[in-house]
Each structure stands twice: as structure tokens, then as C-alpha cells.
Write an enzyme that holds these catalytic residues in place. Structure first.
Site, PDB file in Angstrom:
ATOM      1  N   ASP A   1      48.587  45.587  36.269  1.00  0.00           N
ATOM      2  CA  ASP A   1      47.925  46.533  37.154  1.00  0.00           C
ATOM      3  C   ASP A   1      47.995  46.063  38.602  1.00  0.00           C
ATOM      4  OD1 ASP A   1      46.080  44.476  36.995  1.00  0.00           O
ATOM      5  OD2 ASP A   1      44.403  45.722  36.334  1.00  0.00           O
ATOM      6  N   SER A   2      48.601  44.897  38.818  1.00  0.00           N
ATOM      7  CA  SER A   2      48.957  44.449  40.175  1.00  0.00           C
ATOM      8  C   SER A   2      49.854  45.463  40.869  1.00  0.00           C
ATOM      9  CB  SER A   2      49.650  43.088  40.116  1.00  0.00           C
ATOM     10  OG  SER A   2      50.708  43.095  39.172  1.00  0.00           O
TER      11      SER A   2
ATOM     12  N   ASP B   1      48.953  45.616  31.051  1.00  0.00           N
ATOM     13  CA  ASP B   1      47.540  45.558  31.422  1.00  0.00           C
ATOM     14  C   ASP B   1      46.824  46.854  31.080  1.00  0.00           C
ATOM     15  OD1 ASP B   1      47.115  43.027  32.459  1.00  0.00           O
ATOM     16  OD2 ASP B   1      47.662  43.575  34.502  1.00  0.00           O
TER      17      ASP B   1
ATOM     18  N   LYS C   1      46.600  43.703  27.592  1.00  0.00           N
ATOM     19  CA  LYS C   1      45.782  42.636  28.181  1.00  0.00           C
ATOM     20  C   LYS C   1      44.478  43.200  28.729  1.00  0.00           C
ATOM     21  CE  LYS C   1      47.153  40.353  31.982  1.00  0.00           C
ATOM     22  NZ  LYS C   1      46.048  40.619  32.970  1.00  0.00           N
TER      23      LYS C   1
ATOM     24  N   GLU D   1      43.562  32.374  35.136  1.00  0.00           N
ATOM     25  CA  GLU D   1      43.939  32.579  36.534  1.00  0.00           C
ATOM     26  C   GLU D   1      42.984  31.854  37.465  1.00  0.00           C
ATOM     27  OE1 GLU D   1      44.943  36.126  39.768  1.00  0.00           O
ATOM     28  OE2 GLU D   1      44.602  36.626  37.658  1.00  0.00           O
TER      29      GLU D   1
END
Length: 273
Positions: free
Chosen positions: A54-55, A93, A122, A191
Site C-alpha cells: 500500500d506504499s 497488502d 499482509k 519495520e
């Protein structure tokens, strides 16, 4: 185990492959991707997992964060990537609030699998998210967890900050990681957590960990493709290395990343917290 094998296996990467990587001590390479052309380049360079992240809200759509990305956005980009790749595992995602309850999670995950071609989805966080992880896993949808800096929680966290620096926060992350595994996750992204904490979590889990800003002791590494190529606007995060400078081309940069992960050369100390 020697991690310097130059040529990747041509065998399709599957969910069971992931624990085999961990058992054998073979590092897993993961990169984000959002279209068919780059997916083909990542596939040919030997990337093990492609993450349709989703970045894309930030690097493709130009937003300040990932929160406005929709399930339909993710389905569209996942399907494009699916058409451009064969060997890597396709991880997608689930966007913000798409797994707010069990039925909503199943509906969104079903679209990502059936329409987008995802082989794993994810979810970020623990707590109430654990119910969604279990619900999906019990319905034959493989799940990857995501702890530490969870970008969908950027407002609550007060920005993109390293997590788990204090002892109490570190212990909570360890317990959350174990709960994510117990809920049925097959993989865990860590992360922006201290390298020592990521090493401890990795050693205490049976499922593989994938680090981004989490040191070299995770079972694999992931970067956003645009960061790896040095084309993301703004300041480069500490955990990022511009592989295009040494690779000379997109293909060369991706191959350099894959080889550096397998060799244990990336991330180095300067890329860790």
C-alpha cells in the site's frame, strides 16, 4: 550455509518454501512492485517475494501516507504484477481498515486472491488484528503479519518513528510477534525496530521474519523498489541503500540487492537502528 549462490532456483516460491528458507539459513529477498514491467524485472533478477504494497499510495499516487489506498487500488495493481511474474511469491497488502472485522477482512482478502492473484496477504498490527489473522488462516488464505513501525498507524504513532526502543515496548513487541504466529501467520515483517530486538524475535519464532530497518539478523529483507532505485522524493530513510548507483541499471540494481541480501552484505550497520 553459504549464502553466496549466484543463481536463484527456478522453482516457484510457495508458502511452504518460506519455512524451508528459515530452516536452511537461506536469506529471503523481497521488494515492492506495482506493475507488470517491473514485476518481470524483479522475477528475472531472482527476487523471492514481490510485495504489492500500500506504499503505492505514496510512491505511485503521491499521497503523504498510505491511508487513502483502497481495496480496489490493491486489486488493480496486484493483478498487473501477477501478469508480469511467475516465480516469486505474490504478497499483497490489505489496506487501512479493510480488516476492521472478520467478515470485512475475508471479503477484502477474497478479492485480493481471486481478482488480484495474491498468494498471501499482509495485515499490520496485533491486538484485535489477531482475530482477523486467525479467521483468514482458517479459511485457507495465507497471512503475513507486520509489527514495529506500522504505516497505517502513523497518526497514532505520531509519525514514522523507530519502535521498541524502551524495554517495555520491546517486550510487548516480542509478545505480539508470538501472538501473530500463534494466530496463524506464516511470515512476519519487522519495520524500524532495533537490530537486537529483531534478532531476538527472529530467534524465538518458527516463522521467517523479513526486516526493513530491523538489522541483518532477520530471515530476509524488504525495501520499497523506488527507494532502492533512489527515485523517491525527499530524504532517504536510514535503512535504504541506493542500489542503482552500483547496479548501473534497474535490472542490475535489483540483482545487486538480491545478492547483497543472500550474502548478508545488506543491511550493514549503517542501515540499522
Amino acid at each position: 550455509m553459504n549464502h553466496s549462490t549466484p543463481a536463484p532456483s527456478l522453482r516457484k516460491i510457495t508458502v511452504p518454501s518460506l519455512r524451508q528458507f528459515k530452516r536452511q539459513g537461506d536469506k529471503i529477498s523481497m521488494l515492492t512492485c506495482y506493475d507488470a514491467a517491473f514485476a518481470d524485472s524483479l522475477d528475472r533478477a531472482g527476487v523471492d517475494i514481490i510485495l504489492v504494497g500500500d506504499s503505492l499510495g505514496m510512491v505511485v499516487q503521491g499521497r503523504a501516507d498510505t491511508l487513502a489506498v483502497s481495496v480496489s487500488d490493491m486489486v488493480y495493481h496486484a493483478a498487473a504484477v501477477r501478469r508480469g511474474t511467475t516465480r516469486p511469491l505474490l504478497l499483497v497488502d490489505m489496506p487501512f481498515q479493510s480488516y476492521a472485522n472478520e467478515q470485512r477482512a475475508l471479503d477484502a482478502a477474497h478479492r485480493l486472491v481471486a481478482e488480484g492473484g495474491a498468494e498471501m496477504v499482509k495485515l499490520e498490527g496485533a491486538g484485535p488484528v489477531l482475530d482477523a489473522i486467525t479467521y483468514l488462516a482458517q479459511r485457507e488464505i495465507p497471512v503475513c503479519g507486520h509489527l514495529g513501525l506500522t504505516p497505517q498507524s502513523v497518526n497514532r504513532l505520531g509519525g514514522f518513528k523507530v519502535q521498541g526502543k524502551e524495554q517495555s515496548a520491546a517486550e510487548r513487541l516480542v509478545e505480539d510477534a508470538k501472538r501473530v504466529q500463534q494466530a496463524g501467520a506464516e511470515l512476519l515483517v519487522l519495520e524500524c525496530v532495533p537490530a537486537g530486538l529483531a534478532k531476538r524475535i527472529t530467534s524465538e519464532l518458527d516463522i521467517p521474519t523479513i526486516g526493513i530497518g530491523a538489522g541483518s539478523e532477520c530471515d530476509g529483507q524488504v525495501l520499497v523498489l523506488h527507494d532502492l532505485l533512489g527515485v523517491t522524493p525527499g530524504n532517504r530513510p536510514r535503512f535504504v541503500k541506493d542500489f542503482l548507483a552500483e547496479g548501473g541499471s534497474v535490472q542490475g540494481a535489483v540483482r545487486a540487492f538480491v545478492e547483497a541480501v543472500r550474502d548478508g552484505a545488506f543491511p550493514a550497520a549503517e542501515h540499522s537502528y
